[in-house]
Design a protein around this motif. Structure first.
Motif, PDB file in Angstrom:
ATOM      1  N   VAL A  99      26.432  34.468  44.493  1.00 48.09           N
ATOM      2  CA  VAL A  99      26.520  35.910  44.699  1.00 48.09           C
ATOM      3  C   VAL A  99      27.001  36.576  43.414  1.00 48.09           C
ATOM      4  O   VAL A  99      27.516  35.923  42.499  1.00 48.09           O
ATOM      5  N   SER A 100      26.853  37.889  43.357  1.00 54.91           N
ATOM      6  CA  SER A 100      27.320  38.644  42.204  1.00 54.91           C
ATOM      7  C   SER A 100      28.841  38.744  42.223  1.00 54.91           C
ATOM      8  O   SER A 100      29.492  38.531  43.254  1.00 54.91           O
ATOM      9  N   ASP A 101      29.415  39.065  41.079  1.00 53.84           N
ATOM     10  CA  ASP A 101      30.864  39.242  41.008  1.00 53.84           C
ATOM     11  C   ASP A 101      31.320  40.347  41.958  1.00 53.84           C
ATOM     12  O   ASP A 101      32.377  40.243  42.591  1.00 53.84           O
ATOM     13  N   GLU A 102      30.532  41.406  42.043  1.00 59.35           N
ATOM     14  CA  GLU A 102      30.904  42.529  42.908  1.00 59.35           C
ATOM     15  C   GLU A 102      30.941  42.098  44.374  1.00 59.35           C
ATOM     16  O   GLU A 102      31.870  42.435  45.114  1.00 59.35           O
ATOM     17  N   ALA A 103      29.933  41.336  44.801  1.00 62.84           N
ATOM     18  CA  ALA A 103      29.906  40.871  46.186  1.00 62.84           C
ATOM     19  C   ALA A 103      31.083  39.940  46.467  1.00 62.84           C
ATOM     20  O   ALA A 103      31.733  40.025  47.518  1.00 62.84           O
ATOM     21  N   TYR A 104      31.370  39.056  45.512  1.00 64.95           N
ATOM     22  CA  TYR A 104      32.507  38.140  45.690  1.00 64.95           C
ATOM     23  C   TYR A 104      33.800  38.931  45.837  1.00 64.95           C
ATOM     24  O   TYR A 104      34.630  38.639  46.709  1.00 64.95           O
ATOM     25  N   ASP A 105      33.979  39.919  44.969  1.00 67.62           N
ATOM     26  CA  ASP A 105      35.216  40.707  45.014  1.00 67.62           C
ATOM     27  C   ASP A 105      35.378  41.395  46.375  1.00 67.62           C
ATOM     28  O   ASP A 105      36.500  41.496  46.899  1.00 67.62           O
TER      29      ASP A 105
END
Length: 721
Positions: free
Chosen positions: A61-67
């Motif tokens: 997943v993208s960093d944004e989704a992980y965050d």
């Protein structure tokens, strides 16, 4: 493709693994059962994402989704008070520690014989073959076929060796190598490292597993981190190893979490299969494969060889590739592969007979010193740097090298014009180990005045410091950043770039100048708007009546962190009383020894620092007297008692310390003859218990501690009101 049985989360059963939704219903709309169910799915998914990012280097997943997934998990845990013992949210760092406790290793962590000479490796091979033949003849080994001997070759990482222990698949503890028998307890620090799983992958794992790994800071991350330090005017780390070691020994796990550490696991220290668990692999190569399936990160440059000449060739290959690796190495390790062979060979008291380190030669060159520059750090420490006639050292052009401090200059007898040896050995910041040709008269004369502000320079042992304090421009930016830190005045919007901008614009030339700023002035600066300017002014206004301990922590007094600042505030209660205290009065505080007392007194005696403090007070920044709020019992119920806490309690130790202080007691970080009780929670540190035994201090568990407080009318655990 990894099967679902060996993953942390099955994408067919967990919606947060692949293409996860990140628009969540409000937390308040969930029932406790719904929150617990969603949190369980999120924990499993975040563990899988951590593994794919930190270990497999193949994020889903993208960093944004992980965050967003991580933030949702944290919100659920906070709102519903869900258990977080092995949750990924623990990676952000727990309560700061008072000290690093000493703990015994599960199994000895021995050193390894080493040499840079290939002939020494051949002699190692002869000893191995002879030892195995003798073991077969004596019956200690069923048989030995020389053709069955194999070696596993691995890079020798230049980091910090650690032991990590898992029980029932869950992360339990971690310790540094120390003396090989016991080391520093760095459980909370290592917990924050992304490539150290809080739980092993899958269900097929030993009941107890102790593994050896190497904590390091990747080269690219190290260089970026050093650049940030330099931009803030702080001293950079000399090399990635120092950065990793210095970080891992930080007492605040949150600091460790912010620094880019990583780890490779490379050996089994203990493997207890338990009922139905997998047996220990018969070969080291298979153990490394097991690491991979368990989610433990291993190095991808490992090779299996059948003879010693291939092992020597492997060393030469890694030596040629060392500059292309994203981690520091100083050689290779050659290990016997078969576990039966290892057991037959055994170990000496110092090193295993089945392993040998073929080290790389150090990187050196000689060149001339063309000048010396003296840098000024945040604390005022002066660091001399040799400006060199550029020279190639191991493929890297070196034009500067640290001289460390004035005492090092005197020991070397170095001066401008001398020819010196430059030692790099993989270090990013080279240093000068010796003068090889004296071409000057005498030794470089270290300045008596700060090269930035002209204030007098004071020596403290081998080190030198600018006495300009808060009045030195070189220290000003760092002082402002320190003032704004979360564990000080907590001023949002005063990061390094903005502080530098304010100083360069002439708006902040001293710490008190912060409180002369206006929104109109700020709005005229590049990158500022009316909203951001108004927000900063509001943040600053909110700190005009700070708690005394926050004010003291923000001043950046050497050797005074948040804990000591609170102890000072609790003891003296007002700023004026502290300003007037002599060293003897300061030493009445258990946490303040002679050196710290002298450091505090020297800070307040400096004219520039007193002027900054008075300037703050003139602008309405006047700390409130320290007050305790007993809340649930008499404020003097514990008057005269001194407590030390160790291990894990039902509340954070900082809260326990504040609670007893609120009722008149003292809480210190170390055991002394003045200590009345050592309160030992779960997994207490050995050193404090040993100190308690030596001083005759009673050791009580949390139940006894609660009973002791109850006898004096004080509730335990603390209540919110």
């Amino acid at each position: 493709m990894t099967t679902s049985s060996t993953r942390y989360a099955d994408p067919d059963a967990n919606p947060y693994v692949e293409a996860p939704p990140t628009d969540f219903d409000p937390v308040a709309d969930l029932s406790e059962d719904e929150a617990a169910e969603q949190a369980a799915l999120l924990r499993a998914a975040v563990r899988e994402h951590d593994h794919r990012y930190y270990v497999a280097a193949d994020p889903l997943v993208s960093d944004e989704a992980y965050d967003r997934l991580f933030a949702r998990l944290r919100d659920l845990e906070d709102a519903f008070d869900l258990p977080t013992e092995d949750s990924p949210t623990r990676r952000v760092g727990g309560e700061p520690l008072d000290e690093l406790e000493t703990v015994a290793h599960v199994a000895p962590m021995r050193s390894i014989e080493n040499d840079t000479d290939a002939e020494a490796v051949r002699e190692f091979d002869e000893r191995v073959r002879g030892g195995l033949a003798d073991a077969a003849e004596s019956g200690d080994l069923s048989a030995f076929d020389p053709d069955d001997l194999a070696y596993v070759c691995e890079p020798k990482f230049d980091g910090l060796s650690i032991e990590v222990v898992y029980e029932d698949g869950a992360y339990v503890c971690a310790a540094t190598r120390g003396d090989g028998r016991e080391g520093d307890d760095v459980t909370e620090q290592v917990r924050t490292i992304g490539s150290v799983p809080a739980r092993l992958r899958g269900d097929d794992h030993p009941d107890r597993l102790a593994v050896r790994g190497e904590v390091y800071m990747p080269r690219d991350a190290f260089e970026a981190y050093n650049e940030a330090l330099i931009e803030r005017g702080e001293e950079p780390f000399a090399n990635p190893r120092n950065a990793a070691a210095g970080t891992l020994r930080q007492l605040d796990p949150a600091v460790v979490a912010e620094r880019p550490l990583d780890v490779f696991f490379f050996d089994v220290l203990a493997w207890e299969a338990g009922d139905g668990g997998p047996e220990r692999p018969a070969r080291h190569r298979d153990a490394l494969d097991a690491f991979e399936s368990l989610g433990l990160r291993r190095n991808d440059r490992v090779e299996i060889v059948d003879d010693v000449e291939a092992a020597i060739d492997y060393r030469d290959e890694i030596l040629a590739a060392r500059d292309d690796l994203n981690y520091a190495v100083d050689g290779v390790v050659i290990k016997v592969d078969a576990q039966a062979h290892r057991e037959a060979l055994g170990s000496t008291s110092r090193a295993p007979r089945w392993a040998f380190a073929h080290k790389f030669p150090p990187r050196t060159a000689t060149t001339a010193v063309e000048g010396v520059t003296v840098q000024v750090g945040r604390t005022g420490r002066l660091t001399p740097v040799a400006e060199l006639d550029p020279v190639d050292v191991g493929g890297v052009t070196v034009a500067r090298a640290t001289l460390h401090n004035p005492a090092e200059i005197e020991a070397l007898g170095v001066n401008v014009g001398d020819r010196v040896r430059i030692y790099r050995a993989g270090d990013v910041i080279p240093y000068v180990p010796e003068v090889v040709e004296k071409r000057s008269e005498g030794t470089y004369a270290f300045p008596d005045a700060c090269p930035v502000c002209g204030a007098a320079v004071e020596r403290d042992g081998p080190l030198a410091f600018c006495t300009g304090g808060l009045g030195c421009p070189a220290q000003l930016e760092r002082a402002v950043e320190h003032w704004a830190r979360r564990d000080a005045l907590d001023v949002e919007g005063l990061g390094p770039e903005r502080v530098e901008q304010l100083r360069e614009a002439g708006l902040v030339e001293s710490l008190p100048d912060l409180y002369d700023l206006t929104a109109a002035e700020l709005a005229e600066l590049e990158g500022w708007g009316e909203t951001s300017a108004a927000n900063l002014i509001a943040e600053l206004d909110a700190t005009r009546d700070p708690p005394l301990d926050d004010f003291l922590a923000g001043l950046g007094i050497p050797d005074v962190g948040a804990t000591t600042a609170r102890a000072l505030a609790a003891h003296f209660e007002t700023l004026d009383a502290l300003l007037d205290a002599d060293e003897a009065a300061l030493r009445e505080i258990d946490d303040v020894g002679p050196e710290v007392a002298g450091s505090i007194r020297a800070f307040f005696d400096r004219e520039e620092n007193r002027a900054a403090i008075e300037g703050l007070r003139e602008r309405g920044v006047d700390p409130e007297p320290f007050e305790t709020d007993a809340g649930d019992g008499p404020a003097d119920a514990l008057d005269g008692l001194t407590f030390v806490f160790t291990g894990s309690l039902s509340v954070p130790r900082s809260e326990a310390q504040a609670h007893v202080e609120a009722h008149g007691a003292s809480a210190t970080s170390s055991v002394s003859g003045n200590t009345d009780y050592l309160v030992a929670g779960e997994s207490p540190g050995r050193s404090k218990r040993d100190d308690a035994d030596a001083e005759g201090v009673p050791v009580v568990d949390e139940d006894d501690f609660a009973a002791l407080l109850a006898d004096r009318g004080v509730d335990w655990p603390p209540t919110d009101d």
